[in-house]
Design a protein around this motif. Structure first.
Motif, PDB file in Angstrom:
ATOM      1  N   ILE A 108       0.978  -0.766   0.329  1.00 52.59           N
ATOM      2  CA  ILE A 108       0.031   0.240   0.138  1.00 52.59           C
ATOM      3  C   ILE A 108       0.647   1.709   0.397  1.00 52.59           C
ATOM      4  O   ILE A 108       0.376   2.192  -0.330  1.00 52.59           O
ATOM      5  N   LEU A 109       2.207   1.148   0.443  1.00 48.91           N
ATOM      6  CA  LEU A 109       3.191   2.323   0.591  1.00 48.91           C
ATOM      7  C   LEU A 109       3.351   2.748  -1.130  1.00 48.91           C
ATOM      8  O   LEU A 109       4.112   4.060  -1.675  1.00 48.91           O
ATOM      9  N   ILE A 110       3.970   1.782  -1.958  1.00 49.23           N
ATOM     10  CA  ILE A 110       3.621   2.211  -3.270  1.00 49.23           C
ATOM     11  C   ILE A 110       3.382   2.874  -4.031  1.00 49.23           C
ATOM     12  O   ILE A 110       3.805   3.846  -4.372  1.00 49.23           O
ATOM     13  N   PRO A 111       1.823   2.763  -4.290  1.00 46.17           N
ATOM     14  CA  PRO A 111       1.118   4.069  -4.776  1.00 46.17           C
ATOM     15  C   PRO A 111       1.067   4.896  -3.466  1.00 46.17           C
ATOM     16  O   PRO A 111       1.131   6.693  -4.543  1.00 46.17           O
ATOM     17  N   TYR A 112       1.155   5.117  -2.501  1.00 45.05           N
ATOM     18  CA  TYR A 112       0.766   6.040  -1.779  1.00 45.05           C
ATOM     19  C   TYR A 112       2.364   7.045  -2.038  1.00 45.05           C
ATOM     20  O   TYR A 112       1.891   8.144  -2.120  1.00 45.05           O
ATOM     21  N   ASN A 113       3.539   6.084  -1.886  1.00 47.74           N
ATOM     22  CA  ASN A 113       4.821   7.009  -2.288  1.00 47.74           C
ATOM     23  C   ASN A 113       5.312   7.868  -3.612  1.00 47.74           C
ATOM     24  O   ASN A 113       5.798   8.896  -3.542  1.00 47.74           O
ATOM     25  N   GLU A 114       3.905   7.222  -4.843  1.00 50.03           N
ATOM     26  CA  GLU A 114       4.818   7.151  -6.061  1.00 50.03           C
ATOM     27  C   GLU A 114       3.437   9.053  -6.221  1.00 50.03           C
ATOM     28  O   GLU A 114       4.189   9.814  -7.084  1.00 50.03           O
ATOM     29  N   ALA A 115       2.474   9.418  -5.160  1.00 48.17           N
ATOM     30  CA  ALA A 115       1.617  10.305  -5.188  1.00 48.17           C
ATOM     31  C   ALA A 115       3.090  11.609  -4.477  1.00 48.17           C
ATOM     32  O   ALA A 115       2.493  12.603  -4.407  1.00 48.17           O
ATOM     33  N   LYS A 116       3.568  11.091  -4.119  1.00 51.15           N
ATOM     34  CA  LYS A 116       4.710  12.476  -2.938  1.00 51.15           C
ATOM     35  C   LYS A 116       5.875  13.097  -3.182  1.00 51.15           C
ATOM     36  O   LYS A 116       6.680  11.947  -4.145  1.00 51.15           O
ATOM     37  N   LEU A 117       6.408  14.082  -3.122  1.00 54.27           N
ATOM     38  CA  LEU A 117       7.717  14.570  -2.769  1.00 54.27           C
ATOM     39  C   LEU A 117       8.281  13.216  -2.280  1.00 54.27           C
ATOM     40  O   LEU A 117       8.387  12.450  -0.638  1.00 54.27           O
ATOM     41  N   GLU A 118       9.610  12.819  -2.485  1.00 60.70           N
ATOM     42  CA  GLU A 118      10.029  12.326  -1.346  1.00 60.70           C
ATOM     43  C   GLU A 118      10.265  12.509  -0.032  1.00 60.70           C
ATOM     44  O   GLU A 118      10.816  11.286   0.549  1.00 60.70           O
ATOM     45  N   GLN A 119      10.619  14.122   0.822  1.00 61.97           N
ATOM     46  CA  GLN A 119      10.383  13.388   1.824  1.00 61.97           C
ATOM     47  C   GLN A 119       9.110  14.166   2.556  1.00 61.97           C
ATOM     48  O   GLN A 119       9.581  13.382   3.836  1.00 61.97           O
ATOM     49  N   GLU A 120       8.211  13.402   2.064  1.00 59.63           N
ATOM     50  CA  GLU A 120       6.968  13.260   2.098  1.00 59.63           C
ATOM     51  C   GLU A 120       6.513  11.457   2.090  1.00 59.63           C
ATOM     52  O   GLU A 120       5.614  11.486   2.875  1.00 59.63           O
ATOM     53  N   ARG A 121       7.741  11.257   1.696  1.00 58.77           N
ATOM     54  CA  ARG A 121       7.643   9.189   1.811  1.00 58.77           C
ATOM     55  C   ARG A 121       7.302   8.497   2.697  1.00 58.77           C
ATOM     56  O   ARG A 121       8.245   8.706   3.404  1.00 58.77           O
ATOM     57  N   VAL A 122       6.800   7.100   3.210  1.00 59.73           N
ATOM     58  CA  VAL A 122       7.055   6.624   4.112  1.00 59.73           C
ATOM     59  C   VAL A 122       7.361   5.087   3.263  1.00 59.73           C
ATOM     60  O   VAL A 122       6.868   4.060   2.967  1.00 59.73           O
ATOM     61  N   HIS A 123       9.204   4.945   3.869  1.00 60.52           N
ATOM     62  CA  HIS A 123       9.367   3.985   3.688  1.00 60.52           C
ATOM     63  C   HIS A 123       9.832   2.603   4.419  1.00 60.52           C
ATOM     64  O   HIS A 123      10.336   3.250   5.685  1.00 60.52           O
ATOM     65  N   LEU A 124       8.964   1.347   4.665  1.00 70.04           N
ATOM     66  CA  LEU A 124       9.091   0.519   5.363  1.00 70.04           C
ATOM     67  C   LEU A 124      10.202  -0.515   5.740  1.00 70.04           C
ATOM     68  O   LEU A 124      10.346  -1.072   4.742  1.00 70.04           O
ATOM     69  N   CYS A 125      10.656  -0.409   7.205  1.00 74.74           N
ATOM     70  CA  CYS A 125      11.630  -1.512   7.353  1.00 74.74           C
ATOM     71  C   CYS A 125      10.843  -3.298   7.484  1.00 74.74           C
ATOM     72  O   CYS A 125      10.433  -2.125   9.181  1.00 74.74           O
ATOM     73  N   VAL A 126      10.744  -3.607   7.936  1.00 71.78           N
ATOM     74  CA  VAL A 126      10.160  -5.180   8.378  1.00 71.78           C
ATOM     75  C   VAL A 126      10.768  -5.909   8.565  1.00 71.78           C
ATOM     76  O   VAL A 126      12.111  -6.869   8.128  1.00 71.78           O
ATOM     77  N   GLY A 127      10.982  -6.466  10.313  1.00 73.04           N
ATOM     78  CA  GLY A 127      12.032  -7.694  10.263  1.00 73.04           C
ATOM     79  C   GLY A 127      10.854  -8.245  11.436  1.00 73.04           C
ATOM     80  O   GLY A 127       9.837  -7.811  12.204  1.00 73.04           O
ATOM     81  N   LEU A 128      11.281  -9.759  11.355  1.00 71.79           N
ATOM     82  CA  LEU A 128       9.362 -10.770  11.963  1.00 71.79           C
ATOM     83  C   LEU A 128      10.761 -11.660  12.390  1.00 71.79           C
ATOM     84  O   LEU A 128      11.683 -12.081  11.883  1.00 71.79           O
ATOM     85  N   GLY A 129      10.115 -12.378  13.447  1.00 68.97           N
ATOM     86  CA  GLY A 129      10.461 -13.589  13.999  1.00 68.97           C
ATOM     87  C   GLY A 129       9.424 -14.337  15.099  1.00 68.97           C
ATOM     88  O   GLY A 129       8.349 -13.797  14.596  1.00 68.97           O
TER      89      GLY A 129
END
Length: 208
Positions: A117-138
């Motif tokens: 869901i962050l892919i289309p969100y980020n495409e519509a935003k300036l770089e400084q307003e994008r949400v780039h997610l990192c995930v770790g799972l155990g």
């Protein structure tokens, strides 16, 4: 103090530290006390730690209001996905979420949906307003104390993967997690060169 005050769940943290205090006494039977702790608090959970890539740098560059905006947007976008996939948000710490799931498959599905869901969100935003997610799972047996605290090797490994190792858009998992989700449809796993302490191995999730 009422008779039931030490048995209700919200006092479980004090109960844990009572046992740890007993463990510190001379001639304490540590094995017996450890077993009591695991009997009381040991549960099998999937642990998710999320982080936002480049967050600290952008806060330093754009200021505290930018910080608040990014936190607001990440919660608005991602917390409903966690709820839909039966996750429990234990705590937030700045730009990070600590979440637990009963089913690893639900946790992986949640991570994949959040990234998507962050892919289309980020495409519509300036770089400084994008949400780039990192995930770790155990995944594995951990100590769950009260409603906000979890401890264990898989907790530590998930936190390390999500906060320190994963790059933007990546979902990384421990070897224990990969084993229980090896047949998850639509993904493969790329083994990482190094695994965090406490994990037998670590993998990057690859969409197929």
């Amino acid at each position: 103090m009422s008779h039931n005050s030490k048995t209700v769940m919200q006092n479980s943290e004090s109960r844990l530290y009572d046992l740890i205090a007993q463990r510190l006494l001379p001639n304490a039977n540590k094995e017996e006390i450890d077993q009591r702790i695991w009997d009381l608090f040991g549960e099998e959970w999937c642990v998710m730690m999320t982080d936002l890539a480049g967050f600290s740098r952008r806060v330093a560059e754009y200021g505290i209001i930018h910080f608040l905006q990014t936190i607001y947007e990440s919660e608005r976008l991602l917390l409903p996905v966690i709820e839909q996939n039966e996750g429990f948000l234990l705590k937030t710490d700045g730009d990070s979420f600590l979440v637990i799931f009963r089913q690893p498959q639900k946790a992986l599905q949640c991570a994949l949906v959040m990234q998507q869901i962050l892919i289309p969100y980020n495409e519509a935003k300036l770089e400084q307003e994008r949400v780039h997610l990192c995930v770790g799972l155990g995944f594995g047996k951990i100590l769950r104390v009260g409603n906000t605290e979890v401890f264990g090797a898989e907790v530590n490994a998930a936190c390390k993967l999500g906060e320190d190792v994963a790059k933007q858009g990546e979902t990384l998992v421990t070897g224990a997690f990969q084993q229980v989700c090896a047949d998850f449809a639509g993904v493969t796993y790329q083994k990482l060169e190094h695994a965090p302490a406490g994990a037998s191995a670590a993998y990057k999730v690859i969409l197929t």
